[in-house]
Design an enzyme around this catalytic site. Sequence first.
Site, PDB file in Angstrom:
ATOM      1  CG  ASP A  42      27.742 -15.186  -8.837  1.00 20.93           C
ATOM      2  OD1 ASP A  42      27.431 -13.657  -8.730  1.00 20.93           O
ATOM      3  OD2 ASP A  42      26.747 -15.617  -8.787  1.00 20.93           O
ATOM      4  CE  LYS A  81      26.061 -25.368  -8.431  1.00 20.66           C
ATOM      5  NZ  LYS A  81      26.379 -24.430  -8.717  1.00 20.66           N
TER       6      LYS A  81
END
Length: 675
Positions: free
Chosen positions: A165, A67
């Site tokens: 989330d 990432k």
Amino acid sequence: MICCLNPDCLSPLNSDGKKSCQSCGTPLVSLLRNRFRVIRVLSDEGGFGRTYLSEDQDKLNERCVIKQLAPKFQGTWSQKKAVELFAQEAKRLQELGEHPQIPTLLAYFEQDNCMYLVQQFVNGQNLLKELQQRKNYRSGEIQAILLDLLPVLKFIHDRGVIHRDIKPENVIRCRTDGRLNLIDFGSSKQLTAKVQNFGTSIGSHGYSPLEQIRDGKAYAASDLFALGATCFHLLTGVSPFQLWMEHGYGWVTHWRQYLRSPITPELDFVLDKLLQKELKDRYTSADEVLQDITPKQQLALPAAGQTSGKLLITKTQYLPPKSVLLKTVVLVSAFVLLFGFNESWYNQYRRIYSSLSSRLTNNSSRGQVVLAQPQKPTLGNITLANTLKGHKNSVAAIAITPDGQIIVSCGDDNTIKLSHLATGAEIATLQGHSQKVNAIAISPDGKILVSGSDDNTIKVWNLQTKAEIRTIYGHSDAVHALAISPNGKTLVSGSDDNTVKVWNLATGRRIDTLIGHTFWVRSVAISPDGVTIASGSFDKTIKIWDLDKASLTHTLAGNSETITAIAFSPNGTTLASASRDRTIKIWNVAKGTRVRTLSGSTETVTAIAFSPDGLFLASASRDRTIKLWNLETGEELRTLEGHENTVTSVTFTPDGRSLISGSEDNTIKVWQISN
């Protein structure tokens, strides 16, 4: 190919050897931190960076995910917040990565004014993509998702972390074992952290509860609401985000109106409590949900047609000679009814008659017959004879040629390797598949090899010339299981397209498609008499098919987890199945009943194999061990240790003198069995 790391580049892939990107002119980086080779873009984070699929050069090119954080507006509040969340995600992964369903942190560093987080790659697809392919889920499947994810939530909540989330995109089902993995901890917070109301509402509208979106406050119960919303989406196909856009949080009070079909009362109760708008009315812990959703256990008594797994002999039984004669007549009559007057029934009768005769002794003092206690089969010493280097990263499956001289293996480097059993020397490497090779099978005459791959194809090879004969097309998803009939004429394959297909091995033409499974078919087997096909699926069932009629005979159900492997006993009367519930079940094929359950593995059982004499069973596991079992008593006889990662496959040589195992540690081990 080399991938450009400019997050705004429209065409990031470049040919090897290029120094700068041909699309945007950015200098190309061949290895991040002199270790990670970026292959391609997985997702775009909207100007803040991208997520890439990469290879770890220090781990034999093992796949990993990188990432990237490359915010455009340096010094702004948004940039500072992004950096803060990025650092938090790395910290959470370091803390939580010990759990097998949470990706492990591999590295965290800064390079060229960008931050990089490297984590374990989960080979699979997220639940949103799975929903788009499947369209709907049943009550039992939603219950299974809850049972799989709730222990993960308990794990992170017990460590003071909430995810904040949870949604279908952040849950990936691993292709190798079907387990659900929770990803993207960039929004996670410590439960004890003080959260300001302004600008801290992190989460996804519709999935995140009111207290999190409105007040920026999140609790364990907030994750549970998101889990309930995720299950609602999978069950109905209706996006909670769309409902939130239209109705705010009003939709949660009438969520049942979106159901396509009725659900079980238990699931209805649990979902309703998960989706409560007010925090005080909702579940407060994963343990509470587990208590309500876990199937209630039956009394610990064997069900009809089952045994406890132990042979109980309480006293010597004396049978008058006439009774023995009568029982023999009944036995013969039963076999006549079952098999008819032919060679098959006679051979079956002789086998059982011989077995019974060996247990009958004559009590001369009383002129009566006694049923003696059977002798316990003995397993000789087992020693590690050789370790062979396998494939690039891991060995997916192994097989032994009928003459017991050659080991055939396949792996994630898209190749098939042939090696001498005695010396370990490599004979040949077969190349042709474009993706990972999952399964292999060898014809009874040892002349033909077949292989199944993630590229959705089956290839047929000439084992003598090592040449590819043909490619068989027909599956619409990865092929994970193969079996060849005893007469060498029929090939059976199982696929992630939920089907079992039957092929003419000589021509490659499809004979039939067996439809009935509702999820991936990961194992198939053909009975020794060539009459029956068994298939095991991630839908938690085993289906028994008539090979000639291409019809379903019956279904072996009652498994609490997905089926990972199946195998017929040498005499064909027994079927063994392995499961993600860490057990092995032994089935009576004809009756469709479970005989016993073997338990002792600490992780998922990945592969099983019967010994040639049918007395023992070998099992492989994610716990890195191989276990040997006494099939008559269900007793665990031996545990073999030596592999450093999941043992993916296990098989006996035809003479029963060696046991071969393959592993994700990239090795094949040869174990010698001596008397």
